[in-house]
Structure formats: C-alpha cells, structure tokens
Design a protein around this motif. Structure first.
Motif, PDB file in Angstrom:
ATOM      1  N   GLY A 265     -22.888  17.223  29.197  1.00  0.00           N
ATOM      2  CA  GLY A 265     -21.533  16.699  29.019  1.00  0.00           C
ATOM      3  C   GLY A 265     -20.498  17.800  28.991  1.00  0.00           C
ATOM      4  N   TRP A 266     -19.223  17.400  29.082  1.00  0.00           N
ATOM      5  CA  TRP A 266     -18.142  18.374  29.114  1.00  0.00           C
ATOM      6  C   TRP A 266     -16.947  17.839  28.337  1.00  0.00           C
ATOM      7  CZ3 TRP A 266     -14.638  19.395  33.919  1.00  0.00           C
ATOM      8  CH2 TRP A 266     -13.835  20.521  33.692  1.00  0.00           C
ATOM      9  N   ALA A 267     -16.423  18.680  27.467  1.00  0.00           N
ATOM     10  CA  ALA A 267     -15.208  18.360  26.716  1.00  0.00           C
ATOM     11  C   ALA A 267     -14.201  19.479  26.935  1.00  0.00           C
ATOM     12  CB  ALA A 267     -15.509  18.211  25.234  1.00  0.00           C
ATOM     13  N   VAL A 268     -12.930  19.115  26.890  1.00  0.00           N
ATOM     14  CA  VAL A 268     -11.822  20.071  27.018  1.00  0.00           C
ATOM     15  C   VAL A 268     -10.901  19.856  25.830  1.00  0.00           C
ATOM     16  CG1 VAL A 268      -9.752  20.639  28.364  1.00  0.00           C
ATOM     17  CG2 VAL A 268     -11.890  20.170  29.538  1.00  0.00           C
ATOM     18  N   ALA A 269     -10.355  20.947  25.297  1.00  0.00           N
ATOM     19  CA  ALA A 269      -9.360  20.851  24.227  1.00  0.00           C
ATOM     20  C   ALA A 269      -8.225  21.827  24.513  1.00  0.00           C
ATOM     21  CB  ALA A 269      -9.995  21.155  22.877  1.00  0.00           C
ATOM     22  N   VAL A 270      -6.999  21.310  24.535  1.00  0.00           N
ATOM     23  CA  VAL A 270      -5.805  22.147  24.657  1.00  0.00           C
ATOM     24  C   VAL A 270      -5.401  22.497  23.235  1.00  0.00           C
ATOM     25  CG1 VAL A 270      -3.423  22.298  25.468  1.00  0.00           C
ATOM     26  CG2 VAL A 270      -5.093  20.931  26.758  1.00  0.00           C
ATOM     27  N   THR A 271      -5.419  23.785  22.920  1.00  0.00           N
ATOM     28  CA  THR A 271      -5.217  24.214  21.540  1.00  0.00           C
ATOM     29  C   THR A 271      -4.188  25.327  21.429  1.00  0.00           C
ATOM     30  OG1 THR A 271      -6.863  25.988  21.572  1.00  0.00           O
ATOM     31  CG2 THR A 271      -7.666  23.767  21.106  1.00  0.00           C
ATOM     32  N   GLU A 272      -3.907  25.671  20.207  1.00  0.00           N
ATOM     33  CA  GLU A 272      -3.095  26.841  19.926  1.00  0.00           C
ATOM     34  C   GLU A 272      -3.908  28.081  20.288  1.00  0.00           C
ATOM     35  OE1 GLU A 272      -0.046  26.534  19.105  1.00  0.00           O
ATOM     36  OE2 GLU A 272      -0.116  24.399  18.638  1.00  0.00           O
ATOM     37  N   PRO A 273      -3.263  29.160  20.719  1.00  0.00           N
ATOM     38  CA  PRO A 273      -4.000  30.395  21.006  1.00  0.00           C
ATOM     39  C   PRO A 273      -4.826  30.865  19.804  1.00  0.00           C
ATOM     40  CG  PRO A 273      -1.781  30.547  21.877  1.00  0.00           C
ATOM     41  CD  PRO A 273      -1.845  29.283  21.057  1.00  0.00           C
ATOM     42  N   SER A 274      -4.323  30.645  18.604  1.00  0.00           N
ATOM     43  CA  SER A 274      -5.055  31.070  17.402  1.00  0.00           C
ATOM     44  C   SER A 274      -6.402  30.363  17.284  1.00  0.00           C
ATOM     45  CB  SER A 274      -4.213  30.810  16.152  1.00  0.00           C
ATOM     46  OG  SER A 274      -3.927  29.423  16.036  1.00  0.00           O
ATOM     47  N   ILE A 275      -6.490  29.149  17.770  1.00  0.00           N
ATOM     48  CA  ILE A 275      -7.738  28.395  17.695  1.00  0.00           C
ATOM     49  C   ILE A 275      -8.748  28.951  18.689  1.00  0.00           C
ATOM     50  CG2 ILE A 275      -8.741  26.109  18.132  1.00  0.00           C
ATOM     51  CD1 ILE A 275      -6.093  25.087  16.698  1.00  0.00           C
ATOM     52  N   VAL A 276      -8.274  29.369  19.856  1.00  0.00           N
ATOM     53  CA  VAL A 276      -9.153  30.014  20.825  1.00  0.00           C
ATOM     54  C   VAL A 276      -9.736  31.289  20.201  1.00  0.00           C
ATOM     55  CG1 VAL A 276      -9.266  31.157  23.081  1.00  0.00           C
ATOM     56  CG2 VAL A 276      -7.945  29.038  22.817  1.00  0.00           C
ATOM     57  N   ARG A 277      -8.880  32.058  19.526  1.00  0.00           N
ATOM     58  CA  ARG A 277      -9.327  33.298  18.881  1.00  0.00           C
ATOM     59  C   ARG A 277     -10.342  33.014  17.777  1.00  0.00           C
ATOM     60  NH1 ARG A 277      -3.687  35.747  17.202  1.00  0.00           N
ATOM     61  NH2 ARG A 277      -4.931  37.490  16.457  1.00  0.00           N
ATOM     62  N   ALA A 278     -10.059  32.019  16.945  1.00  0.00           N
ATOM     63  CA  ALA A 278     -10.969  31.664  15.847  1.00  0.00           C
ATOM     64  C   ALA A 278     -12.309  31.166  16.388  1.00  0.00           C
ATOM     65  CB  ALA A 278     -10.322  30.609  14.949  1.00  0.00           C
TER      66      ALA A 278
ATOM     67  N   ARG B 255     -20.941  21.520  27.547  1.00  0.00           N
ATOM     68  CA  ARG B 255     -19.904  22.521  27.823  1.00  0.00           C
ATOM     69  C   ARG B 255     -18.615  22.105  27.134  1.00  0.00           C
ATOM     70  NH1 ARG B 255     -17.507  23.141  33.768  1.00  0.00           N
ATOM     71  NH2 ARG B 255     -18.340  21.047  33.750  1.00  0.00           N
ATOM     72  N   LEU B 256     -17.918  23.076  26.575  1.00  0.00           N
ATOM     73  CA  LEU B 256     -16.632  22.860  25.922  1.00  0.00           C
ATOM     74  C   LEU B 256     -15.667  23.933  26.393  1.00  0.00           C
ATOM     75  CD1 LEU B 256     -14.778  21.550  23.773  1.00  0.00           C
ATOM     76  CD2 LEU B 256     -15.813  23.088  22.100  1.00  0.00           C
ATOM     77  N   THR B 257     -14.548  23.509  26.951  1.00  0.00           N
ATOM     78  CA  THR B 257     -13.517  24.447  27.395  1.00  0.00           C
ATOM     79  C   THR B 257     -12.318  24.325  26.473  1.00  0.00           C
ATOM     80  OG1 THR B 257     -14.230  24.269  29.699  1.00  0.00           O
ATOM     81  CG2 THR B 257     -12.016  25.138  29.307  1.00  0.00           C
ATOM     82  N   LEU B 258     -11.907  25.441  25.900  1.00  0.00           N
ATOM     83  CA  LEU B 258     -10.693  25.506  25.091  1.00  0.00           C
ATOM     84  C   LEU B 258      -9.616  26.154  25.950  1.00  0.00           C
ATOM     85  CD1 LEU B 258     -12.189  26.806  21.726  1.00  0.00           C
ATOM     86  CD2 LEU B 258     -11.678  24.458  22.369  1.00  0.00           C
ATOM     87  N   LEU B 259      -8.477  25.511  26.061  1.00  0.00           N
ATOM     88  CA  LEU B 259      -7.357  26.018  26.849  1.00  0.00           C
ATOM     89  C   LEU B 259      -6.183  26.267  25.915  1.00  0.00           C
ATOM     90  CD1 LEU B 259      -6.153  26.520  29.754  1.00  0.00           C
ATOM     91  CD2 LEU B 259      -5.258  24.171  29.561  1.00  0.00           C
ATOM     92  N   ALA B 260      -5.686  27.499  25.900  1.00  0.00           N
ATOM     93  CA  ALA B 260      -4.502  27.803  25.083  1.00  0.00           C
ATOM     94  C   ALA B 260      -3.284  27.133  25.718  1.00  0.00           C
ATOM     95  CB  ALA B 260      -4.292  29.315  24.993  1.00  0.00           C
ATOM     96  N   ALA B 261      -2.482  26.495  24.912  1.00  0.00           N
ATOM     97  CA  ALA B 261      -1.285  25.802  25.394  1.00  0.00           C
ATOM     98  C   ALA B 261      -0.318  26.771  26.054  1.00  0.00           C
ATOM     99  CB  ALA B 261      -0.597  25.099  24.228  1.00  0.00           C
TER     100      ALA B 261
ATOM    101  N   TYR C 218     -10.772  38.913  14.859  1.00  0.00           N
ATOM    102  CA  TYR C 218      -9.711  37.966  15.235  1.00  0.00           C
ATOM    103  C   TYR C 218      -8.453  38.704  15.688  1.00  0.00           C
ATOM    104  CZ  TYR C 218      -6.227  34.257  14.553  1.00  0.00           C
ATOM    105  OH  TYR C 218      -5.213  33.355  14.721  1.00  0.00           O
ATOM    106  N   TRP C 219      -8.119  39.790  14.989  1.00  0.00           N
ATOM    107  CA  TRP C 219      -6.880  40.523  15.286  1.00  0.00           C
ATOM    108  C   TRP C 219      -6.959  41.292  16.602  1.00  0.00           C
ATOM    109  CZ3 TRP C 219      -3.805  38.102  12.454  1.00  0.00           C
ATOM    110  CH2 TRP C 219      -4.112  37.768  11.134  1.00  0.00           C
ATOM    111  N   ASN C 220      -8.160  41.420  17.165  1.00  0.00           N
ATOM    112  CA  ASN C 220      -8.343  42.164  18.415  1.00  0.00           C
ATOM    113  C   ASN C 220      -8.506  41.262  19.632  1.00  0.00           C
ATOM    114  OD1 ASN C 220      -8.322  44.702  17.078  1.00  0.00           O
ATOM    115  ND2 ASN C 220     -10.419  44.317  16.430  1.00  0.00           N
ATOM    116  N   ILE C 221      -8.263  39.984  19.467  1.00  0.00           N
ATOM    117  CA  ILE C 221      -8.381  39.034  20.571  1.00  0.00           C
ATOM    118  C   ILE C 221      -6.982  38.568  20.965  1.00  0.00           C
ATOM    119  CG2 ILE C 221      -9.294  36.796  21.301  1.00  0.00           C
ATOM    120  CD1 ILE C 221     -11.460  37.185  19.073  1.00  0.00           C
ATOM    121  N   ASN C 222      -6.680  38.673  22.234  1.00  0.00           N
ATOM    122  CA  ASN C 222      -5.396  38.207  22.746  1.00  0.00           C
ATOM    123  C   ASN C 222      -5.652  36.971  23.595  1.00  0.00           C
ATOM    124  OD1 ASN C 222      -2.840  37.832  23.723  1.00  0.00           O
ATOM    125  ND2 ASN C 222      -2.836  39.640  25.029  1.00  0.00           N
ATOM    126  N   ALA C 223      -5.212  35.835  23.135  1.00  0.00           N
ATOM    127  CA  ALA C 223      -5.347  34.587  23.891  1.00  0.00           C
ATOM    128  C   ALA C 223      -3.971  34.252  24.458  1.00  0.00           C
ATOM    129  CB  ALA C 223      -5.858  33.466  23.005  1.00  0.00           C
TER     130      ALA C 223
END
Length: 188
Positions: free
Chosen positions: A137-150, A4-10, A163-168
C-alpha cells in the motif's frame, strides 16, 4: 512488498527570513506559484490510496492544489511552541536568550511552555507507527517541514539533536518503506 509512506513538505507561506513558530498562514504568492510549477512532477502522489495532511492552512492548500484532497490529521500538527507561537526565532532570542539556549541544547526541555523536541519526535513516530499502510500500500501526507525532519530522526533512530541538521525545503519529499516500528528511508 512493504508499504510505502511519502511525506511532502508544504509549499511556503512566508519569506524564509520571516519564518514563525507554529505558523498557520496560508500559502503566499511564491508558494502558490511553486506548487503549481511542481504539479507535473508531483501529480503521481494522487495515486496513493491514503492521503493525509497536517491541519495547517498551507498544508491543506498544497494538498488541494496537487489534487490530493487530503484528510487532515490532528497528530500532524506542528510542534507546540507554547508562548513562542507566532514569533520568529530572532524575536525570541532577543527577549529570552537563555531559554532559547536551553531549548536548543536540551531536547527534553520546553522553556516556551509547549512541547519538547523529544516529545514532538516521539509524537510523529507514534503517528507513523499507526498508519494502516498494508503490504504494497501507499500513503501520502503533506506536512510541515518540521514533521519531515522529526520523522527522519525517528526512522533513523538518530539522536534528537540531529533534527537541527536536517533542512526540509518546501515541497521536499521523504519516502519511507516498511511498517510500524520498522520504517526505512528510501532514497529515490
């Protein structure tokens, strides 16, 4: 059991009306308050075995406030916006309207001299596919919203224009399950 991988927008670093390309400003007062308020609902993220962040100040600060102590990942840097770095979309549209139109219409273009949208999505996908998240396993990454969209575009194999239709929004979380080349979106 898949990894599992969780991406969190800053949390935010500036007024949404003042969003700048490749902005490396620290959290603003509202961002600090927002992340502190969310600690009870996000404290479980500290249970991840692997904790990463984008190298920007606001991503590191968000991770630190949440008690993650994340390791900065150079591959998670925001999209390289070349000569547009530090400017708002409105500013660039006034000075380079044709270049902005080309950039928005063609995901392979990089009229700013930086990275194309397609290259950015592929770079983030490459990072996802090299994560050592073992079975269960589980990993977490705090990222830019653009990275969540990508990442979402990459995992869903969506066309780059999606990409342009995703709001993070700030502090939005995206959880993926699986492994390299076989990630799936997990809705919670």
């Amino acid at each position: 059991m898949p990894g599992r991988l969780t991406l969190l927008a800053a949390a935010r670093s500036s007024s949404l009306l003042d969003v700048r390309f490749d902005d490396d400003r620290p959290l603003d007062a509202a961002g600090w308050e927002e992340v502190r308020r969310m600690i009870p609902s996000l404290s479980h993220l500290a249970g991840a075995e692997l904790r990463y962040c984008s190298p920007s100040v606001r991503c590191r600060e968000t991770g630190d406030v949440l008690g993650l102590g994340p390791l900065a990942q150079p591959a998670l840097i925001d999209c390289d916006m070349g000569r547009w770095r530090g400017r708002t979309l409105s500013e660039v549209t006034v000075s380079e309207p044709r270049a902005v139109s080309v950039w928005l219409a063609d995901p392979r273009s990089a009229p700013h001299g930086g990275e194309s949208l397609l290259a950015f999505i592929q770079r983030i996908g490459g990072w996802l596919d090299t994560r050592p998240v073992g079975e269960g396993g589980w990993a977490v990454a705090v990222t830019e919203p653009s990275i969540v969209r990508a990442a979402l575009c990459y995992v869903l194999k969506a066309p780059p224009h999606a990409y342009w239709n995703i709001n993070a929004a700030p502090l939005a979380a995206l959880t993926l399950t699986g492994q390299a080349g076989g990630w799936q979106l997990k809705l919670l």
